[in-house]
Design a protein around this motif. Sequence first.
Motif, PDB file in Angstrom:
ATOM      1  N   GLY A  60      -2.588  29.891  34.308  1.00 18.98           N
ATOM      2  CA  GLY A  60      -2.803  29.790  35.501  1.00 18.98           C
ATOM      3  C   GLY A  60      -2.774  31.185  36.435  1.00 18.98           C
ATOM      4  N   GLY A  61      -3.251  31.869  35.454  1.00 19.20           N
ATOM      5  CA  GLY A  61      -3.525  33.195  36.240  1.00 19.20           C
ATOM      6  C   GLY A  61      -2.385  34.212  36.554  1.00 19.20           C
ATOM      7  N   PRO A  62      -2.555  35.180  37.348  1.00 17.19           N
ATOM      8  CA  PRO A  62      -1.656  36.294  37.525  1.00 17.19           C
ATOM      9  C   PRO A  62      -0.368  35.801  38.212  1.00 17.19           C
ATOM     10  N   LEU A  63      -0.415  34.620  38.659  1.00 13.66           N
ATOM     11  CA  LEU A  63       0.682  33.890  39.495  1.00 13.66           C
ATOM     12  C   LEU A  63       1.259  32.786  38.434  1.00 13.66           C
ATOM     13  N   GLY A  64       0.940  32.643  37.399  1.00 13.67           N
ATOM     14  CA  GLY A  64       1.299  31.595  36.322  1.00 13.67           C
ATOM     15  C   GLY A  64       2.523  32.092  35.471  1.00 13.67           C
ATOM     16  N   ALA A  65       3.181  31.187  34.941  1.00 12.45           N
ATOM     17  CA  ALA A  65       4.389  31.465  33.912  1.00 12.45           C
ATOM     18  C   ALA A  65       3.840  31.802  32.658  1.00 12.45           C
ATOM     19  N   MET A  70       6.753  42.111  27.309  1.00 13.38           N
ATOM     20  CA  MET A  70       7.180  41.200  28.248  1.00 13.38           C
ATOM     21  C   MET A  70       7.624  41.507  29.624  1.00 13.38           C
ATOM     22  N   ALA A  71       8.486  42.937  29.394  1.00 14.54           N
ATOM     23  CA  ALA A  71       9.009  43.604  30.735  1.00 14.54           C
ATOM     24  C   ALA A  71       7.900  44.284  31.349  1.00 14.54           C
ATOM     25  N   LYS A  72       6.753  44.746  30.586  1.00 10.63           N
ATOM     26  CA  LYS A  72       5.727  45.426  31.098  1.00 10.63           C
ATOM     27  C   LYS A  72       5.019  44.150  32.047  1.00 10.63           C
ATOM     28  N   GLN A  73       4.666  43.108  31.395  1.00 12.96           N
ATOM     29  CA  GLN A  73       3.917  41.896  31.977  1.00 12.96           C
ATOM     30  C   GLN A  73       4.679  41.793  33.430  1.00 12.96           C
ATOM     31  N   ALA A  74       5.900  41.606  33.356  1.00 16.64           N
ATOM     32  CA  ALA A  74       6.558  41.273  34.495  1.00 16.64           C
ATOM     33  C   ALA A  74       6.533  42.308  35.560  1.00 16.64           C
ATOM     34  N   CYS A  91      13.247  37.265  43.675  1.00 15.99           N
ATOM     35  CA  CYS A  91      12.101  36.372  43.286  1.00 15.99           C
ATOM     36  C   CYS A  91      12.510  35.006  44.288  1.00 15.99           C
ATOM     37  N   GLU A  92      13.887  34.785  44.540  1.00 17.51           N
ATOM     38  CA  GLU A  92      14.021  33.618  45.039  1.00 17.51           C
ATOM     39  C   GLU A  92      13.636  33.438  46.626  1.00 17.51           C
ATOM     40  N   THR A  93      13.842  34.806  47.141  1.00 19.12           N
ATOM     41  CA  THR A  93      13.560  34.924  48.507  1.00 19.12           C
ATOM     42  C   THR A  93      11.928  35.074  48.644  1.00 19.12           C
ATOM     43  N   MET A  94      11.165  35.412  47.537  1.00 13.80           N
ATOM     44  CA  MET A  94       9.639  35.840  47.785  1.00 13.80           C
ATOM     45  C   MET A  94       9.313  34.194  47.626  1.00 13.80           C
ATOM     46  N   LYS A  95       9.838  33.551  46.602  1.00 21.69           N
ATOM     47  CA  LYS A  95       9.433  32.144  46.337  1.00 21.69           C
ATOM     48  C   LYS A  95       9.469  31.190  47.633  1.00 21.69           C
ATOM     49  N   THR A 108       4.457  34.936  42.544  1.00 20.82           N
ATOM     50  CA  THR A 108       4.815  36.075  41.876  1.00 20.82           C
ATOM     51  C   THR A 108       6.106  35.802  40.925  1.00 20.82           C
ATOM     52  N   PRO A 109       7.053  35.227  41.645  1.00 19.69           N
ATOM     53  CA  PRO A 109       8.113  35.078  40.789  1.00 19.69           C
ATOM     54  C   PRO A 109       7.886  34.164  39.304  1.00 19.69           C
TER      55      PRO A 109
END
Lengths: 491, 138
Positions: free
Chosen positions: A357-362, A399-403, A452-456, A467-468
């Motif tokens: 789902g792109g840059p905003l996907g899990a 995966m830390a770099k990806q996050a 992330c909770e706040t952003m979501k 982004t979360p």
Amino acid sequence: MMQIRISDDALAIACGANLLARAFAERGHEVVRTSSWGMHWLEPLVEIDGIGYGPVEAAHVDAILGGTADALCIGRIADHPFIASQTRLTFARAGMTRPTSLDDYAATGGWAGLERARALGAEAVVAEVTASGLRGRGGAGFPAGIKWNTVRVAPGSEKYIVCNADEGDSGTFADRMVMEGDPFMLIEGMAIAGLAVGAGKGFIYIRSEYPHAIAKMQAAVQLSSAIVAPFEVEVRVGAGAYVCGEETSLLNSLEGRRGEVRAKPPLPAHEGLFGCPTVINNVLTLAAVPFVLSQGAQAYADYGMGRSRGTMPVQIAGNVKHGGLYETAFGITLGEIVEKIGGGTASGRPIRAVQVGGPLGAYFPPALFDTPFDYEAFTAVDGLIGHGGITVFDDSADMAKQARFAFEFCAAESCGKCTPCRIGSVRGRETLDKVIAGEASEANLQLVADLCETMKFGSLCALGGFTPYPVMSAITHFPEDFGLRMAEAAE
Amino acid sequence: MAELNEILRAHGSRQDALLPILHDVQAAFGHVSEVTIREIALHLNLSRAEVSGVVSFYHDYHRTPDPRPAIKLCRAESCQSRGSEALAIAAEKVAGARVRVETVYCLGLCSVGPNAMIGHEVHARLDNGKVAALIGAL
């Protein structure tokens, strides 16, 4: 003289298709430029009498012509397992027609949907689209028929159709392939939408990173203007802002403003472009409409699972052996797509993660590969289908770099209107930098989770709101990359 | 100035002509100058602040000229998974101060990366050697 078929899709061109076309032409053969079959690892793919050769380089031309290129030969293209196992409704013409040929389009069932729509009338067209179960392919999955009906019954003499062709998600290229490969189908879909809701004009907003798609759409709009008249279509070009793929931001951009997100309500269906009721749909949504109208709603609804009806053009990308466009009914599992069809990684190393789902996907670990491709099933595992793009990573991925990149990307592309997205992305990146440096990992990851909770829940649109997904999925499924395993071992 | 007037005339004077005008201006002059912003604002009956705000919002528009040749390297996730980060370092080294290496997020060629764009020309399956050749030819 032989007829040589080579795609003029941007991906084929980027792989050297133009040089190849020239080489065949110089040897006196007829070169026909078609759309791409979507088998990207074989591009440039050369087709002679239905037989395919790929990936071809200029040095192979004489061997192909002399019949000594067996190593490159893939046999009959239509019988290739990658093609034969697909259900191509939207991409039915892929590889087969010349993109801007009106003759080819009409000869392959083009305009039949518009013709039937004209006979049915507005209300029946909307009913047909609703009955097909078609949902918005941009990512949100909102039922197209319901959106159309809202615009149809909205008061107002001016209404608009806007096609969102701001396909900025990494790992996606289906919109681009529709525009470059079958532009009349998109125009037909827009004309049907216009007829259904009473809109006289449509805009296609294409990102500036797609110059080939822009050129093809502009040519197609001109060629087909008499056929879709009185409906008018205009191509508009974006200016390098990812957030303009968000529908309200796109509308602002079309109006000549900063691409800032608008608060909803009002919905674009009530107050959209220039304040008028507006249907804004993704390319794939509108491109599916001619099929729905020409073959009937049931023919489309017969495919799929649960509330996800029809087909999804899945885009297999990243570090994958057999990347390309794979249209299939909903319900296929992620693992089947990545391992069976995609053939695993291009590097030959084990798969570490796939981002859907792109840059905003899990990010999904192989443990979740049994998840079926379906809007609801993906939501159930804290992911999203988005626009159907799948990016494969091998075991060298950090995966830390990806996050961290997810936050960085959000910070770079945030429109700045809402605080959770504008500030949260920057603070998130800083905090992950600390985690990566090994600084109080657990406490800082707790902060990231809070953020992330706040952003979501606090962001105005999907950029800050989603982004979360990549961030939290990376932390949840790959804790060892965030120093968590080491911390646990120390306890 | 004559060229600017021609651009303005070609696009009419509704506000939604702003992006198309800016695209043409950027293409013709390589940047959007203060003087140009003033003229566009006048033409569209907008404030200079409104036009400036739009210019600064979009990555495609630049306020200052940079006559160096440029290459856009994709550094989005799909290209990352195929080695774009190491490639970007190599590209910067070859480019030096002579060529501008820009970042672009996605060219839609995500199955054959790492990818780059020069002008409207796209290039796929890049490695250090290929990117050095592209930069060298600029």
